[in-house]
Design a protein around this motif. Sequence first.
Motif, mmCIF file in Angstrom:
data_model
loop_
_atom_site.group_PDB
_atom_site.id
_atom_site.type_symbol
_atom_site.label_atom_id
_atom_site.label_comp_id
_atom_site.label_asym_id
_atom_site.label_seq_id
_atom_site.Cartn_x
_atom_site.Cartn_y
_atom_site.Cartn_z
ATOM 1 N N LEU A 154 0.814 -1.227 0.000
ATOM 2 C CA LEU A 154 0.000 0.000 0.000
ATOM 3 C C LEU A 154 0.845 1.274 0.000
ATOM 4 O O LEU A 154 0.320 2.355 0.213
ATOM 5 N N LEU A 157 -0.481 3.333 -3.059
ATOM 6 C CA LEU A 157 -1.895 3.269 -3.439
ATOM 7 C C LEU A 157 -2.764 4.314 -2.746
ATOM 8 O O LEU A 157 -3.784 4.743 -3.285
ATOM 9 N N ARG A 162 -4.257 11.028 -5.911
ATOM 10 C CA ARG A 162 -4.828 9.952 -6.718
ATOM 11 C C ARG A 162 -6.290 9.743 -6.346
ATOM 12 O O ARG A 162 -6.778 10.267 -5.361
ATOM 13 N N PHE A 165 -8.660 5.612 -2.550
ATOM 14 C CA PHE A 165 -8.368 4.185 -2.413
ATOM 15 C C PHE A 165 -9.628 3.412 -2.040
ATOM 16 O O PHE A 165 -9.803 2.255 -2.416
#
Length: 203
Positions: A154, A157, A162, A165
């Motif tokens: 992770l 991620l 971004r 998750f």
Amino acid sequence: MNSSLLLPAFYLPPVSYFHAIKQAGSEALLLEKHEHYAKQSYRTRARIASANGVLDLIVPIVHGRKERVAMKDIRINYEHDWQRLHWLSLQTAYRSSAYFEYYEDDFRKFYDRQHAFLFDFNFAQLELLLTCLKLNRSVHFSEAYVSPESAADLRTLIHPKRDHFWPTQPAYYQVFEERHGFLPELSVIDLLFNQGPQSKNFL
């Protein structure tokens, strides 16, 4: 050590970080110490809900000449009194929440004393948060950089720039919800201060 969940050390990590820990079910967590420090990540950034919307709290670090520095070697910068500003922001945002006073003394200590290294600061918070969330996990440290092929990696991620998750994060009551609607993927302290001992049920 073999671990099914490889994690970075974040500053007051987002809710999805603890969702991943709970869902993985592993009793052991492996915290990465030897990765290169990643800029503009949750390693130094926590997001909270303020009266004006999402507020980023950023821990300043000492910038050396080297571009790539291991996370374990990153030092916190105390030239400016960011601790006082962060604690004031937390008080302003959550003083009226249902459980802020319940946890206040536990979290205040992070703004009353100085940790030399960012990793140690983040790890100390992680230990407290695991206890508050009633997640019985043992935390171990990587002894060298762990290969990206590791089973539930992770480290990259969960990132503020971004996509979320955990896009299906369930909503819970937030102090400024009437003004801004539900704000997902905030620091887990937002969940904790609003839901207290029931927080684990939202993970």
